[in-house]
Design a protein around this motif. Structure first.
Motif, mmCIF file in Angstrom:
data_model
loop_
_atom_site.group_PDB
_atom_site.id
_atom_site.type_symbol
_atom_site.label_atom_id
_atom_site.label_comp_id
_atom_site.label_asym_id
_atom_site.label_seq_id
_atom_site.Cartn_x
_atom_site.Cartn_y
_atom_site.Cartn_z
ATOM 1 N N ASN A 72 0.830 -1.204 0.000
ATOM 2 C CA ASN A 72 0.000 0.000 0.000
ATOM 3 C C ASN A 72 0.868 1.259 0.000
ATOM 4 O O ASN A 72 2.070 1.203 0.297
ATOM 5 C CB ASN A 72 -0.950 -0.002 1.198
ATOM 6 N N GLY A 73 0.226 2.362 -0.336
ATOM 7 C CA GLY A 73 0.880 3.655 -0.268
ATOM 8 C C GLY A 73 -0.141 4.690 0.131
ATOM 9 O O GLY A 73 -1.308 4.589 -0.257
ATOM 10 N N MET A 74 0.254 5.651 0.928
ATOM 11 C CA MET A 74 -0.653 6.746 1.308
ATOM 12 C C MET A 74 0.127 8.038 1.457
ATOM 13 O O MET A 74 1.282 8.056 1.870
ATOM 14 C CB MET A 74 -1.421 6.432 2.585
ATOM 15 N N THR A 75 -0.535 9.118 1.100
ATOM 16 C CA THR A 75 0.050 10.455 1.226
ATOM 17 C C THR A 75 -0.006 10.889 2.684
ATOM 18 O O THR A 75 -1.024 10.708 3.352
ATOM 19 C CB THR A 75 -0.734 11.439 0.343
ATOM 20 N N ALA A 76 1.101 11.460 3.167
ATOM 21 C CA ALA A 76 1.151 11.920 4.562
ATOM 22 C C ALA A 76 2.042 13.155 4.675
ATOM 23 O O ALA A 76 3.061 13.263 3.978
ATOM 24 C CB ALA A 76 1.677 10.816 5.468
ATOM 25 N N THR A 77 1.630 14.064 5.547
ATOM 26 C CA THR A 77 2.492 15.197 5.885
ATOM 27 C C THR A 77 2.967 15.124 7.338
ATOM 28 O O THR A 77 3.864 15.862 7.721
ATOM 29 C CB THR A 77 1.759 16.539 5.667
ATOM 30 N N ALA A 78 2.339 14.243 8.130
ATOM 31 C CA ALA A 78 2.736 14.104 9.540
ATOM 32 C C ALA A 78 3.925 13.159 9.623
ATOM 33 O O ALA A 78 3.817 12.000 10.040
ATOM 34 C CB ALA A 78 1.566 13.599 10.372
ATOM 35 N N ALA A 113 -6.008 2.207 5.649
ATOM 36 C CA ALA A 113 -5.561 0.846 5.352
ATOM 37 C C ALA A 113 -4.078 0.699 5.685
ATOM 38 O O ALA A 113 -3.627 -0.356 6.148
ATOM 39 C CB ALA A 113 -5.815 0.537 3.881
ATOM 40 N N SER A 114 -3.323 1.760 5.466
ATOM 41 C CA SER A 114 -1.880 1.702 5.714
ATOM 42 C C SER A 114 -1.567 1.382 7.177
ATOM 43 O O SER A 114 -0.557 0.734 7.467
ATOM 44 C CB SER A 114 -1.234 3.045 5.347
ATOM 45 N N HIS A 115 -2.426 1.850 8.075
ATOM 46 C CA HIS A 115 -2.176 1.621 9.503
ATOM 47 C C HIS A 115 -1.979 0.142 9.796
ATOM 48 O O HIS A 115 -0.997 -0.269 10.439
ATOM 49 C CB HIS A 115 -3.339 2.189 10.319
ATOM 50 N N GLY A 158 -8.191 0.841 -4.218
ATOM 51 C CA GLY A 158 -7.708 0.411 -5.516
ATOM 52 C C GLY A 158 -6.384 1.017 -5.933
ATOM 53 O O GLY A 158 -6.135 1.203 -7.115
ATOM 54 N N LYS A 159 -5.523 1.343 -4.967
ATOM 55 C CA LYS A 159 -4.239 1.918 -5.346
ATOM 56 C C LYS A 159 -3.292 0.808 -5.783
ATOM 57 O O LYS A 159 -3.185 -0.222 -5.123
ATOM 58 C CB LYS A 159 -3.652 2.715 -4.187
ATOM 59 N N SER A 160 -2.654 1.022 -6.923
ATOM 60 C CA SER A 160 -1.748 0.035 -7.483
ATOM 61 C C SER A 160 -0.424 0.722 -7.790
ATOM 62 O O SER A 160 -0.394 1.931 -8.061
ATOM 63 C CB SER A 160 -2.361 -0.534 -8.764
ATOM 64 N N THR A 214 -6.869 9.663 17.680
ATOM 65 C CA THR A 214 -7.375 8.786 16.619
ATOM 66 C C THR A 214 -6.241 8.182 15.794
ATOM 67 O O THR A 214 -6.498 7.415 14.863
ATOM 68 C CB THR A 214 -8.262 9.601 15.650
ATOM 69 N N HIS A 215 -5.002 8.532 16.100
ATOM 70 C CA HIS A 215 -3.854 8.154 15.284
ATOM 71 C C HIS A 215 -2.856 7.292 16.062
ATOM 72 O O HIS A 215 -2.944 7.158 17.286
ATOM 73 C CB HIS A 215 -3.142 9.407 14.763
ATOM 74 N N THR A 216 -1.911 6.733 15.324
ATOM 75 C CA THR A 216 -0.774 6.039 15.933
ATOM 76 C C THR A 216 0.513 6.664 15.402
ATOM 77 O O THR A 216 0.624 6.941 14.200
ATOM 78 C CB THR A 216 -0.801 4.536 15.581
ATOM 79 N N VAL A 256 5.692 20.621 -1.374
ATOM 80 C CA VAL A 256 5.213 21.119 -0.075
ATOM 81 C C VAL A 256 3.695 21.289 -0.145
ATOM 82 O O VAL A 256 3.150 21.604 -1.206
ATOM 83 C CB VAL A 256 5.890 22.479 0.249
ATOM 84 N N TYR A 257 3.017 21.066 0.991
ATOM 85 C CA TYR A 257 1.561 21.240 1.076
ATOM 86 C C TYR A 257 1.247 22.229 2.198
ATOM 87 O O TYR A 257 1.733 22.096 3.321
ATOM 88 C CB TYR A 257 0.903 19.888 1.388
ATOM 89 N N GLY A 258 0.445 23.235 1.878
ATOM 90 C CA GLY A 258 0.019 24.208 2.879
ATOM 91 C C GLY A 258 -1.148 25.001 2.333
ATOM 92 O O GLY A 258 -1.271 25.189 1.116
HETATM 93 C C1 LIG Z 1 -1.613 16.471 1.732
HETATM 94 C C2 LIG Z 1 -2.174 15.312 2.528
HETATM 95 C C3 LIG Z 1 -1.554 14.934 3.708
HETATM 96 C C4 LIG Z 1 -2.040 13.865 4.473
HETATM 97 N N1 LIG Z 1 -1.382 13.513 5.630
HETATM 98 C C5 LIG Z 1 -1.831 12.458 6.350
HETATM 99 C C6 LIG Z 1 -1.120 12.040 7.508
HETATM 100 O O1 LIG Z 1 -0.080 12.594 7.867
HETATM 101 N N2 LIG Z 1 -1.621 10.980 8.214
HETATM 102 C C7 LIG Z 1 -2.771 10.329 7.848
HETATM 103 O O2 LIG Z 1 -3.184 9.379 8.545
HETATM 104 N N3 LIG Z 1 -3.457 10.693 6.728
HETATM 105 C C8 LIG Z 1 -2.998 11.717 5.970
HETATM 106 N N4 LIG Z 1 -3.652 12.078 4.826
HETATM 107 C C9 LIG Z 1 -4.845 11.321 4.406
HETATM 108 C C10 LIG Z 1 -4.485 9.991 3.691
HETATM 109 O O3 LIG Z 1 -3.634 10.200 2.580
HETATM 110 C C11 LIG Z 1 -5.785 9.319 3.193
HETATM 111 O O4 LIG Z 1 -6.640 9.065 4.290
HETATM 112 C C12 LIG Z 1 -5.553 8.023 2.420
HETATM 113 O O5 LIG Z 1 -6.774 7.688 1.751
HETATM 114 C C13 LIG Z 1 -5.165 6.820 3.276
HETATM 115 O O6 LIG Z 1 -4.927 5.737 2.398
HETATM 116 P P1 LIG Z 1 -5.040 4.210 2.881
HETATM 117 O O7 LIG Z 1 -6.387 4.039 3.540
HETATM 118 O O8 LIG Z 1 -4.899 3.413 1.595
HETATM 119 O O9 LIG Z 1 -3.890 3.938 3.808
HETATM 120 C C14 LIG Z 1 -3.192 13.152 4.037
HETATM 121 C C15 LIG Z 1 -3.824 13.531 2.837
HETATM 122 C C16 LIG Z 1 -3.318 14.601 2.093
HETATM 123 C C17 LIG Z 1 -3.991 14.984 0.799
#
Ligand SMILES: Cc1cc2nc3c(=O)[nH]c(=O)nc-3n(C[C@H](O)[C@H](O)[C@H](O)COP(=O)(O)O)c2cc1C
Length: 170
Positions: free
Chosen positions: A43-49, A69-71, A101-103, A138-140, A158-160
């Motif tokens: 899996n892959g997910m966008t994160a700024t934290a 899902a990534s969690h 459906g991320k591939s 709500t997070h880990t 960068v995102y802001g």
């Molecule tokens: C710019 C941006 C930053 C994000 N940062 C976080 C983050 O730091 N932590 C988080 O849990 N979700 C963050 N999200 C939301 C996840 O990317 C989003 O919930 C994603 O659908 C999770 O994918 P998954 O369910 O396949 O793991 C962010 C989204 C965006 C657009």
């Protein structure tokens, strides 16, 4: 009594969640795709934290919503990779912010020592094994030990203020 002293006595706050989110939108941050693997699930997910924790030993943290899902993939797989996107990869940021459906079929990458995808064309990449995890609301908070670090000369994304922008390096 000072406001700081009052906060120590009473840790509960009545901060409006909307006010909190509005303030955090002003916190510009680098954009990362956190990749993970557990068995056949990738899996892959966008994160700024995402944050550096320690250089010796090299530790980083990423904060993931328990509803993502990534969690589960990071927790069960015991590894993650941080792909710091470059300024021309905002399309990947939008794609990996989706839920289903991320591939990786159309995403150029190789597999790192952790088993997680390392995406081509990033500003930098860190391949990590999970060191510890900590509940926070709500997070880990997942802390990873860095196995491998790579850097390119591409400018970071960068995102802001709800927008993506490239960060030109000096
Ligand atoms: C710019 C941006 C930053 C994000 N940062 C976080 C983050 O730091 N932590 C988080 O849990 N979700 C963050 N999200 C939301 C996840 O990317 C989003 O919930 C994603 O659908 C999770 O994918 P998954 O369910 O396949 O793991 C962010 C989204 C965006 C657009």
């Amino acid at each position: 009594m000072s406001a700081a002293a009052a906060m120590r006595l009473s840790p509960e706050t009545d901060v409006d969640p909307a006010a909190f989110k509005a303030a955090m939108r002003r916190h510009a941050a680098g954009v990362t795709v956190v990749t993970s693997r557990h068995g056949a699930t990738v899996n892959g997910m966008t994160a700024t934290a995402v944050c550096s924790v320690s250089a010796e030993p090299p530790l980083v943290l990423v904060v993931l919503n328990r509803s993502s899902a990534s969690h589960g993939v990071v927790s069960r797989g015991g590894a993650f990779a941080l792909n710091f996107l470059s300024e021309d990869q905002s399309d990947l940021a939008a794609y990996f912010a989706g839920r289903d459906g991320k591939s990786f079929d159309a995403v150029p990458h190789r597999i790192g020592a952790s088993g997680c995808p390392l995406i081509e064309g990033c500003a930098a990449r860190l391949d990590c094994v999970l060191e510890s995890q900590h509940n926070a609301g709500t997070h880990t908070i997942f802390v990873g030990r860095v196995l491998h670090a790579e850097t390119s000369d591409r400018a970071a994304l960068v995102y802001g203020d709800a927008a993506f922008a490239g960060l030109r390096t000096l």
